[in-house]
Design an enzyme around this catalytic site. Structure first.
Site, short mmCIF file in Angstrom:
data_model
loop_
_atom_site.label_atom_id
_atom_site.label_comp_id
_atom_site.label_asym_id
_atom_site.label_seq_id
_atom_site.Cartn_x
_atom_site.Cartn_y
_atom_site.Cartn_z
CE LYS A 183 -4.46 -1.25 2.19
NZ LYS A 183 -5.13 -0.94 3.47
NE ARG A 188 -16.15 2.68 9.81
CZ ARG A 188 -15.26 2.86 8.85
NH1 ARG A 188 -14.65 3.71 8.62
NH2 ARG A 188 -14.93 1.86 7.66
O1 PNS Z 1 -7.93 -1.52 9.12
P1 PNS Z 1 -7.97 -2.34 7.82
O2 PNS Z 1 -7.25 -1.93 6.77
O3 PNS Z 1 -9.32 -2.35 7.74
O4 PNS Z 1 -7.53 -3.50 8.65
C1 PNS Z 1 -7.21 -4.82 7.98
C2 PNS Z 1 -6.65 -5.96 8.64
C3 PNS Z 1 -5.20 -5.47 9.24
C4 PNS Z 1 -7.27 -6.25 9.97
C5 PNS Z 1 -6.46 -7.23 7.61
O5 PNS Z 1 -5.99 -6.75 6.33
C6 PNS Z 1 -5.50 -8.22 8.32
O6 PNS Z 1 -5.88 -9.08 9.07
N1 PNS Z 1 -4.37 -8.48 7.30
C7 PNS Z 1 -3.21 -9.37 7.93
C8 PNS Z 1 -3.26 -10.71 6.64
C9 PNS Z 1 -4.34 -11.55 7.28
O7 PNS Z 1 -4.36 -12.34 7.96
N2 PNS Z 1 -5.18 -11.77 6.00
C10 PNS Z 1 -6.24 -12.61 6.20
C11 PNS Z 1 -7.62 -12.06 6.99
S1 PNS Z 1 -9.08 -12.77 6.63
#
Ligand code: PNS
Length: 179
Positions: free
Chosen positions: A59, A108
């Site tokens: 990102k 939310r």
């Molecule tokens: O604030 P966000 O961007 O909505 O957070 C998203 C987050 C960090 C919770 C999610 O992208 C995540 O857990 N990423 C880590 C990689 C992972 O475990 N992916 C599978 C999740 S089902």
């Protein structure tokens, strides 16, 4: 007769409230007052709350991960049972490494629900022992998102009241720095 009745103090999630470690994961780019509200409420529900910033190299962030960790650190200083960390790889692996049993997320609006449900179900499939706990956003913060804060800020709009003062200061500093 064969029912095991929950005694006062028994909890369905492992441990007593004071011993449950929860992870509040996210991008936090930047942290908003909505995140802060969730941290404040989560800190009352769990023995320990770890706010974990995802290190996602793909990102294009507004703030670097060390900057986000630093700002979060400043914001959570008031809560003795809250710490800030960062992680990469699978969230459930990080949760297990930190010996936590709960993932905390905020919802939310209905629009958040589908994405959150998918993540919660996937995480539960990957690690059945880990529970995702959702808190509804407080009404006052239910329209705030990091994405909108970034957009409003980049177009010169006012962001006071949407983010903690430390974030506002840093953003203003950036404008001055780039002039
Ligand atoms: O604030 P966000 O961007 O909505 O957070 C998203 C987050 C960090 C919770 C999610 O992208 C995540 O857990 N990423 C880590 C990689 C992972 O475990 N992916 C599978 C999740 S089902």
């Amino acid at each position: 007769m064969f029912l095991h009745l929950l005694e006062k103090g028994d909890l369905p999630v492992a441990g007593t409230p004071g011993s449950v470690i929860a992870i509040y994961p996210g991008s936090f780019d930047p942290i908003t007052n909505g995140h802060l509200d969730l941290i404040e409420r989560g800190a009352k529900l769990f023995g320990r709350l770890i706010v974990a910033v995802l290190r996602n190299e793909t990102k294009e962030p507004l703030f670097s991960v060390p900057e986000r960790v630093e700002m979060l650190g400043e914001v959570v200083r008031a809560y003795s049972n809250v710490e800030v960390d960062s992680f990469d790889g699978l969230l459930v692996d990080y949760v297990a490494r930190r010996q936590a049993s709960v993932i905390l997320r905020g919802i939310r609006a209905i629009s958040d629900y589908e994405y959150e449900l998918q993540m919660a179900l996937m995480n539960s499939r990957l690690a059945p022992g880990i529970e995702t706990v959702f808190l509804m956003s407080s009404e006052a913060f239910s329209f705030i998102s990091s994405r909108l804060v970034r957009e409003v800020f980049s177009l010169g709009g006012r962001i006071s009241g949407l983010v903690p003062p430390v974030v506002e200061r840093r953003l203003k500093g950036r404008i001055l720095g780039s002039k």
